[in-house]
Design a protein around this motif. Structure first.
Motif, PDB file in Angstrom:
ATOM      1  N   ASP A   1       2.767   1.642   4.455  1.00  0.00           N
ATOM      2  CA  ASP A   1       2.920   1.171   5.844  1.00  0.00           C
ATOM      3  C   ASP A   1       2.643  -0.332   5.937  1.00  0.00           C
ATOM      4  OD1 ASP A   1       0.198   1.044   5.433  1.00  0.00           O
ATOM      5  OD2 ASP A   1      -0.342   2.020   7.329  1.00  0.00           O
ATOM      6  N   GLU A   2       2.594  -0.992   4.773  1.00  0.00           N
ATOM      7  CA  GLU A   2       2.386  -2.434   4.659  1.00  0.00           C
ATOM      8  C   GLU A   2       1.018  -2.885   5.154  1.00  0.00           C
ATOM      9  OE1 GLU A   2       6.835  -4.315   4.827  1.00  0.00           O
ATOM     10  OE2 GLU A   2       5.867  -3.960   6.748  1.00  0.00           O
TER      11      GLU A   2
ATOM     12  N   ASP B   1       4.486  -2.988  -1.201  1.00  0.00           N
ATOM     13  CA  ASP B   1       3.952  -2.102  -0.162  1.00  0.00           C
ATOM     14  C   ASP B   1       3.338  -0.871  -0.817  1.00  0.00           C
ATOM     15  OD1 ASP B   1       3.350  -0.761   2.148  1.00  0.00           O
ATOM     16  OD2 ASP B   1       5.419  -0.169   2.580  1.00  0.00           O
TER      17      ASP B   1
ATOM     18  N   GLN C   1       6.490 -10.011   7.936  1.00  0.00           N
ATOM     19  CA  GLN C   1       6.022  -8.824   8.653  1.00  0.00           C
ATOM     20  C   GLN C   1       4.784  -9.133   9.488  1.00  0.00           C
ATOM     21  OE1 GLN C   1       8.761  -7.097   8.600  1.00  0.00           O
ATOM     22  NE2 GLN C   1       7.711  -5.129   8.275  1.00  0.00           N
TER      23      GLN C   1
ATOM     24  N   PRO D   1       7.300  -0.267   8.171  1.00  0.00           N
ATOM     25  CA  PRO D   1       7.712  -1.054   6.993  1.00  0.00           C
ATOM     26  C   PRO D   1       9.203  -0.940   6.718  1.00  0.00           C
ATOM     27  CG  PRO D   1       6.528   0.920   6.322  1.00  0.00           C
ATOM     28  CD  PRO D   1       6.364   0.810   7.801  1.00  0.00           C
TER      29      PRO D   1
END
Length: 835
Positions: free
Chosen positions: A499-500, A495, A754, A766
């Motif tokens: 915030d991915e 990440d 995710q 995340p």
């Protein structure tokens, strides 16, 4: 009646008629004889009977019927009087003496402050205090609560930065409990404000309170405890007053206690200044402010609406905070033991925060901006304006924050900073990572205002120019957080964007087991043989550059192996990966028979004793409220939202039930000493939904194996398809269920990517993960919050705490999995508190 002779000698040998006459006479004689005998006996009795004396004579008279009626009436009267007296003493008198206390403040305008007002013993203070007290009393004596009002006491008169005199006062009401609602905080404040409001003219905030000019905007009245009133009153022996008469001059503050005290220190500075309090050290026993605490007020009385800051834990690193005016109150509460406070305060000038800033042509960092009074904590009221100008119209301004993020304002208030940038309003929030905010204007005006209820953490941001048409270089990817990361690092399992946004909606990478190019990081040393030739699991212990997807040894070096922690193999040279591994290894003690009708959590089964030895049932006021997990002998881990409300944050109402299979059968019940909620927890989004609980006493080692810690995952820990993951708890078995199960429930779930999680819920943090099944048949529910989502390493390895039950849409709904706090994002934070 006959004589004795007629009775004893009757005539013999007479005729029948005479005999009849004799018979009749005999009857008469017999009757007469009985009556006569009775009278004789009565006379004899009267002659021989003794007269009663003393109490006997009184008792005889009392037994007389008229006297008995009087006695009964008297007894009833005495009983009634006694009962009424008891009711008065224990009920009515207690009700009438139920004191209700308030602390208040307001500014008297158009009145010149004189130094003598600082001395409560001076004639000037007494004269002004009596005048104000008379006015306040008349207001309430003419109100709807006149019968309940007792008195007003003027505590302090201080100078004010807005001019006039700032009045601090107490009010006392004597209220029966049945009428307690008549003197609510809002009601008492409304009476005061209405009295001023009726005389206000020409849009001025100053009105007249029975001839006294009062600023209606300065009125604040808070309900307080009787102890606040008694410990701060004129008769208290532990109230000190200090005055800073020269700006910049440091006044030392040292408080020592070994026997337990409740003391108050009132600080005042010269007019037109503010107070900066510096805390050098504070040695107390941490207890969530239940026992030891320091509360700093932006006033001279302990008013809830004026709390600047609270210290509930020891302080070893110096920090400072600033008031909004020239007064401050320090309220110390210290229990027995060697407790020490060291610090100082000083008068400082109000900061005029207005800057003209020109950025450089290059996109390099040009300079920094800070929150007002940086590095001190920001006061509840402050403002700052920065006017930027870039070298060209094609260049905008980029603000790079260390732990802060700006988002457009919605219907909710800004609790951590209010921003206006080119007439658009934003709210600031503290986060645990870097962000970049870009303003696509070559000369923007940025206005900041403090908006927290209490003192807030400071922030700093560096600024630079950027190309509006191309925010990131060509070789970089623009994250949703505003950061720029290299395109080659997108979809690498790390990440980088915080915030991915660089890791979602990525296609499944190819394994490329036979090629010469390096394997994708997802497959490298994850504990599974993704390649038939084993290429992905070789050289896993070789040292490499550190990142969040690589295990870091205590020595600081990193290895490729992701799940090196407590796997039974020494992977680090210092063998630190196998240290502290007495965790996550349950041994089932015995089987139990599942009670009929209690076989589901949401799609779960009954557990057996000893199967989940880290599972904890948290009870609030004696009732099941949340779950938790055992981390060590004196620490538990749970969800922050279980303790988000004010009453829920008091550890005294909580108890932890350990080693329990069926509710009510805990092997150990522990009291909670303190609750540590993550400082960035967001009650709206459930981000940073994690909390730690410290037990008053460690659970005894003799409870093994029924009580045992769960293993904490390192930041590099990866859950693969070979892991088995279970959620456990005593929560409801369905969304509409009304009865909680008594036996601990368990349900096997799958960790979702995710990407799948965001498809179900949108922009999840995340620091969250989703787990469940697509059908929704297995899920956590209400009452499971804070409980564990644990996963077992392949081959019967140890169990790691992967998630904490956090939130979700209902319970067991299709395509709406449960959302959990991702624990490996908080490993460092956890160890910083429990180590």
């Amino acid at each position: 009646m006959g004589t004795e002779h007629e009775e004893n000698e009757p005539t013999k040998g007479d005729d029948p008629s005479q005999q009849d006459a004799v018979s009749i006479a005999d009857v008469s004689v017999e009757v007469a004889t009985v009556d006569h005998t009775l009278q004789k006996l009565r006379r004899m009795y009267r002659k021989t009977r003794r007269k009663p004396k003393g109490l006997q004579r009184l008792w005889v008279r009392l037994l007389n019927i008229p006297h008995l009626a009087v006695i009964i009436a008297a007894v009833v009267f005495v009983v009634v009087v006694i009962m009424w007296s008891l009711l008065w003493v224990f009920i009515f008198r207690r009700e009438s003496n139920s004191g209700v206390y308030f602390a208040g403040m307001f500014r008297v305008a158009n009145v010149e402050f004189i130094p003598e007002y600082r001395q409560a013993e001076s004639l000037e203070f007494v004269s002004m205090a009596n005048k104000i007290q008379h006015v306040v009393s008349n207001v309430y004596k003419m109100s709807s609560v006149a019968r309940l009002y007792k008195q007003a006491v003027i505590s302090d008169l201080s100078n004010n930065n807005k001019g006039g005199v700032l009045v601090h006062f107490w009010m006392v009401f004597v209220v029966p409990r049945l009428k307690s609602t008549a003197v609510c905080e809002e009601c008492v404040g409304a009476i005061f404000k209405d009295s001023v409001h009726t005389s206000m003219k020409n849009r001025s905030s100053v009105g007249y309170l029975l001839g006294l000019p009062v600023d209606i905007d300065s009125i604040l009245i808070n309900a307080v405890q009787r102890s606040d009133y008694s410990s701060n009153g004129a008769g208290s022996q532990c109230v000190d007053k200090l005055y800073a008469n020269l700006p910049g001059t440091s006044v030392p503050l040292n408080v020592f206690s070994s026997w337990g005290v409740t003391c108050h220190v009132k600080l005042t500075a010269v007019p037109g200044s503010l107070i900066r309090l510096t805390v050098s050290s504070f040695l107390i026993e941490p207890s969530d402010c239940v026992n030891d605490a320091l509360t700093v007020y932006d006033a001279l009385l302990p008013m809830r609406g004026r709390i600047l800051h609270r210290l509930c834990e020891p302080v070893s690193t110096s920090f400072s905070l600033v008031s909004t005016s020239n007064v401050m109150l320090l309220s110390f509460r210290m229990t027995n033991g060697n407790k020490v406070f060291r610090g100082h305060f000083e008068a400082i000038a109000e900061e005029i925060c207005l800057s003209q800033i020109e950025t450089q042509l290059k996109p390099d960092i040009s300079g920094q901006i800070y929150s007002p009074f940086y590095p001190s904590l920001s006061p509840p009221q402050c403002a700052c304006t920065w006017k930027f100008k870039t070298p060209g119209r094609n260049l905008g301004v980029a603000l790079h924050f260390q732990n802060y993020v700006l988002k457009p304002k919605n219907l909710k208030a800004c609790d951590q900073g209010w921003w206006r940038i080119n007439e658009i309003i934003f709210c600031g929030n503290y986060v645990g990572h870097q962000t970049t905010f870009r303003i696509s204007d070559h000369s923007p005006e940025v206005e900041f205002r403090c908006s927290s209820r209490n003192s807030a953490q400071p922030f700093q941001a560096s600024y630079s120019s950027y190309n509006i048409s191309q925010p990131c270089p060509e070789s970089h990817f623009l994250c949703s957080t505003g950061l720029c990361v290299e395109k080659s690092r997108r979809c690498d399992g790390l990440d980088d964007c915080q915030d991915e946004s660089d890791e979602v909606f990525c296609s499944r990478p190819t394994k490329n087991c036979g090629g010469k190019s390096p394997l994708h990081p997802l497959f490298v040393c994850n504990g599974e043989s993704d390649c038939n030739n084993g290429r992905d699991e070789i050289n896993c212990t070789q040292e490499t550059t550190c990142s969040a997807i690589r295990y870091q040894c205590n020595s600081g070096s990193c290895i490729l192996k992701k799940n090196a922690k407590c796997d039974g193999v020494y992977d680090c040279r210092d063998r630190s990966d196998e240290a502290d591994c007495v965790c996550g290894h349950p041994s089932v003690v015995k089987k139990v028979v599942s009670p009929k009708g209690q076989e589901r959590i949401v799609g779960g089964d009954n557990s057996v004793e000893g199967e989940w030895p880290w599972q904890v049932s948290l009870h609030f006021s004696g009732n099941l409220y949340c779950g938790a997990s055992v981390l060590s002998s004196d620490w538990l881990i749970s969800a922050a939202h279980c303790f988000s409300k004010q009453r829920l944050s008091d550890p005294r109402f909580w108890s932890a039930h350990l080693g329990m299979l069926t509710q009510g059968s805990a092997k150990h019940v522990a009291e909670i000493q303190r609750i540590v909620v993550h400082e960035y927890y967001n009650a709206y989004t459930f981000d940073y939904d994690i909390a730690l609980l410290q037990l008053k006493k460690p659970w005894p080692p003799s409870l093994n194996p029924l009580v045992q810690p769960v293993c904490l995952p390192p930041t590099s820990h990866t859950v693969t398809q070979s892991h088995r993951c279970w959620v456990t708890g005593w929560g409801y078995r369905s969304e509409d269920d009304k009865v909680l199960p008594s036996v601990l429930q368990k349900a096997e779930v799958s960790i979702m990517s995710q990407t799948e999680c965001k498809k179900s819920y949108g922009p999840v943090s995340p620091r969250m993960l989703c787990a469940g099944v697509s059908s929704g048949e297995r899920d956590a529910c209400r009452g499971d919050s804070g409980g564990p989502l644990t996963c077992q390493a392949p081959g019967g390895g140890r169990w790691f705490l992967i998630g904490i039950v956090s939130w979700g849409a209902g319970c067991g709904r299709p395509n709406l999995p449960g959302v959990y706090t991702r624990v490996n994002k908080f490993t460092s934070w956890i160890y910083s508190h429990i180590s």
